[in-house]
Design an enzyme around this catalytic site. Structure first.
Site, PDB file in Angstrom:
ATOM      1  NE  ARG A  55      -2.202  -1.022   3.492  1.00 52.26           N
ATOM      2  CZ  ARG A  55      -1.883  -0.245   4.504  1.00 52.26           C
ATOM      3  NH1 ARG A  55      -2.325   1.251   4.195  1.00 52.26           N
ATOM      4  NH2 ARG A  55      -1.135  -0.125   5.598  1.00 52.26           N
ATOM      5  CE  LYS A 198      -6.100  -4.148   5.100  1.00 50.59           C
ATOM      6  NZ  LYS A 198      -7.020  -4.760   6.300  1.00 50.59           N
ATOM      7  CG  HIS A 217      -7.191  -4.449  11.181  1.00 51.56           C
ATOM      8  ND1 HIS A 217      -6.152  -4.029  11.320  1.00 51.56           N
ATOM      9  CD2 HIS A 217      -7.363  -4.891  10.062  1.00 51.56           C
ATOM     10  CE1 HIS A 217      -5.370  -4.595  10.343  1.00 51.56           C
ATOM     11  NE2 HIS A 217      -6.194  -5.345   9.638  1.00 51.56           N
ATOM     12  CB  SER A 235       2.308  -7.265  11.055  1.00 53.39           C
ATOM     13  OG  SER A 235       3.280  -8.155  10.629  1.00 53.39           O
ATOM     14  CE  LYS A 239      -4.819  -9.473  13.053  1.00 55.10           C
ATOM     15  NZ  LYS A 239      -5.641  -9.721  11.657  1.00 55.10           N
ATOM     16  CB  THR A 240      -2.768 -15.238  10.917  1.00 53.03           C
ATOM     17  OG1 THR A 240      -2.838 -13.782  10.354  1.00 53.03           O
ATOM     18  CG2 THR A 240      -3.135 -16.091   9.796  1.00 53.03           C
ATOM     19  CG  ASP A 254      -7.700  -8.141   7.797  1.00 49.72           C
ATOM     20  OD1 ASP A 254      -7.029  -8.022   8.477  1.00 49.72           O
ATOM     21  OD2 ASP A 254      -7.659  -7.485   6.799  1.00 49.72           O
ATOM     22  NE  ARG A 319      -0.103  -9.157   2.385  1.00 49.48           N
ATOM     23  CZ  ARG A 319      -0.874  -8.799   3.519  1.00 49.48           C
ATOM     24  NH1 ARG A 319      -1.821  -9.586   3.988  1.00 49.48           N
ATOM     25  NH2 ARG A 319      -0.321  -7.902   4.304  1.00 49.48           N
TER      26      ARG A 319
END
Length: 528
Positions: A55, A198, A217, A235, A239-240, A254, A319
């Site tokens: 981004r 996003k 988020h 990050s 979390k994932t 997400d 990704r």
């Protein structure tokens, strides 16, 4: 397979328009026309986003309009643009799209709850972008598509064409411009697909709080008894990994909203990091990479088309985008009841925070606004001290209102539903980075399991004298000496000194939010 779909209402008059065509057709068009496209050995479509592999937050703009400007948290994240410049950039995007031989349209929904969902239209020139949003939006049925009508929001993705750098307020050839009044997002000068994802999240982060709905988020899971848990974390906090639990159903990884009805996922797909991906560490994501999945900016072997997930020569931000139903334990529709537990994940490299703490609603608001984790500085600079990182609401880059707005909505929902909030440290114990060790994943999983099974609710706690939260003294499957961080340090005075230092970093960071935060929130921070 030409379509007669009419885009004249958008001032676009291209003859060949493909609307919501099958992924196989988008594969064909990408392979025929888009440089860098290929099919991997596992059936995924390999694509290149060109020069931009992430981004461009400094190039994101929001139109300064009297109707919405009083609600927006203006600053380095939400940067103003006037309506005339927005019109210039939109005209530039439409002019470019009108030069294309063919275009792609994706009509889909943002938000699984029909009461609050947003109808989104994406107009783009690349099949890659169309397939990406086919994956990331909620895909309408045939009958829903027939009755779709006019969209609530439109994305003009002209990312192959640059912005004019001499246009007022432009900082580069990249510009991502959002107008809440025109209900449009214009993309110029970047082909990175994540800008669309996003961008829609930013739209939901503006619209939902206006209806007293909390946009978040975070990831979300549901247990066999219907109990819902939310996981927030920046990050590197896990979390994932921690939300990918085969014993629980995945609601989403997400973006979510919390309304009077419960929670709902905003998206119809997942956009997972795949650097160093392996079937051992993250089997659900690894196995989701198949036909229909996009692999973005990965490196593959030309002979056998196998992906080298460890190769970061193009970018570390590789990704995978795939429909959420590619995850085997997903819950469809992606909705759940009011959360029983909320877990804030932090990777504290200072080794100060306990492995798990119980937060009051006020403390939850404070730590939600703070959004803390810590990283180890780059060794090339000769610095080994941990560095604190703060991101408001665990996603400051996408928050449109002042963070206190989201925090107050969070506190309201917590109180109404008696939701328990926990701070879980996945970082260091027994000392800071370089001295202590990182919490083993098996212990963190044991803590999360204990939270989800209600085993920590009645455990004895002690109050942390610096931060004020309540720390459980025992947890099934975790060594007792790890539960109170000072006990795990060899030098108690060194722990006290480091704890005070971290508290000061929290207070320094929070000063920027004090003007928009209530007295209750401000007083919920560190004591010393």
């Amino acid at each position: 397979m030409e379509s007669k779909f009419d885009l004249s209402k958008h001032n676009i008059n291209v003859k060949t328009i493909y609307r919501n065509v099958a992924p196989a057709k988008l594969y064909e068009e990408a392979l025929k026309r888009e440089e860098g496209s290929a099919i991997s050995s596992n059936g995924a479509l390999v694509v290149s986003s060109g020069e931009k592999t992430g981004r461009s937050p400094k190039d994101k703009r929001i139109v300064d309009h009297p109707e919405s400007n009083k609600h927006i948290w203006w600053g380095d994240i939400n940067i103003k643009i006037d309506s005339e410049v927005f019109k210039i950039n939109r005209e530039r995007a439409i002019d470019y799209l009108n030069t294309c031989q063919q275009l792609f349209v994706i009509d889909g929904y943002a938000g699984w709850d029909p009461q609050y969902r947003l109808k989104v239209r994406v107009i783009c020139s690349r099949a890659y972008h169309a397939l990406f949003m086919h994956n990331m939006l909620i895909r309408p049925s045939h009958s829903q598509l027939q009755d779709f009508g006019e969209p609530d929001f439109v994305i003009y993705n002209a990312g192959k064409f640059p912005a004019n750098r001499y246009t007022r307020n432009m900082t580069s050839k990249t510009s991502i411009d959002l107008s809440f009044e025109d209900k449009e997002l214009v993309i110029l000068g970047t082909q990175y697909a994540g800008e669309m994802k996003k961008g829609i999240f930013s739209v939901m982060n503006y619209l939902m709080p206006r209806q007293n709905i909390l946009s978040m988020h975070c990831s979300a899971t549901e247990g066999k008894d219907g109990d819902t848990t939310l996981y927030f974390g920046l990050s590197g906090t896990g979390k994932t990994t921690l939300s990918a639990d085969p014993r629980r159903h995945l609601i989403g990884d997400d973006e979510h909203c919390w309304s009077d009805n419960g929670i709902f996922n905003i998206e119809g797909g997942c956009y997972a990091k795949c650097i160093n991906l392996s079937p051992e560490k993250e089997p659900e994501i690894y196995n989701a990479i198949r036909f229909g999945t996009i692999l973005e900016n990965v490196v593959y072997d030309e002979s056998d088309r196998k992906i080298d997930y460890d190769n970061a020569s193009l970018t570390e931000n590789t990704r995978a985008s795939y429909p959420i139903e590619y995850i085997p334990n997903v819950k469809i529709p992606c909705m759940g009841g009011h959360p029983k537990n909320i877990i804030f994940l932090t990777c504290d490299a200072f080794g100060v925070l306990p492995p798990v703490s119980r937060l009051t609603p006020a403390q939850a608001m404070y730590h939600f606004i703070s959004g803390y984790t810590a990283k180890v500085a780059g060794t090339e600079m000769g610095v080994t001290e941990p560095q604190a990182t703060f991101s408001a609401c665990f996603g400051a880059a996408f928050m449109v209102w002042h963070p206190s707005k989201y925090a107050e909505l969070l506190a309201k929902r917590i109180r109404e539903n008696n939701t328990k909030v926990w701070l879980v440290n996945t970082g260091w114990t027994g000392g800071s980075y370089g001295v202590g060790q990182r919490f083993p994943l098996k212990y963190t999983r044991a803590i999360v399991d204990a939270i989800n099974s209600n085993q920590l609710s009645d455990v004895n706690t002690v109050e942390d004298k610096t931060f004020g939260f309540h720390v459980p003294t025992a947890c099934p499957g975790v060594p007792e000496q790890m539960m109170i961080p000072k006990n795990a340090w060899k030098d108690g005075s060194a722990y006290d000194k480091t704890s005070t230092h971290l508290a000061e970093l929290f207070k320094k960071n929070f000063k920027k939010y004090e003007g928009g935060a209530s007295k209750e929130i401000c007083e919920a921070g560190p004591k010393s």
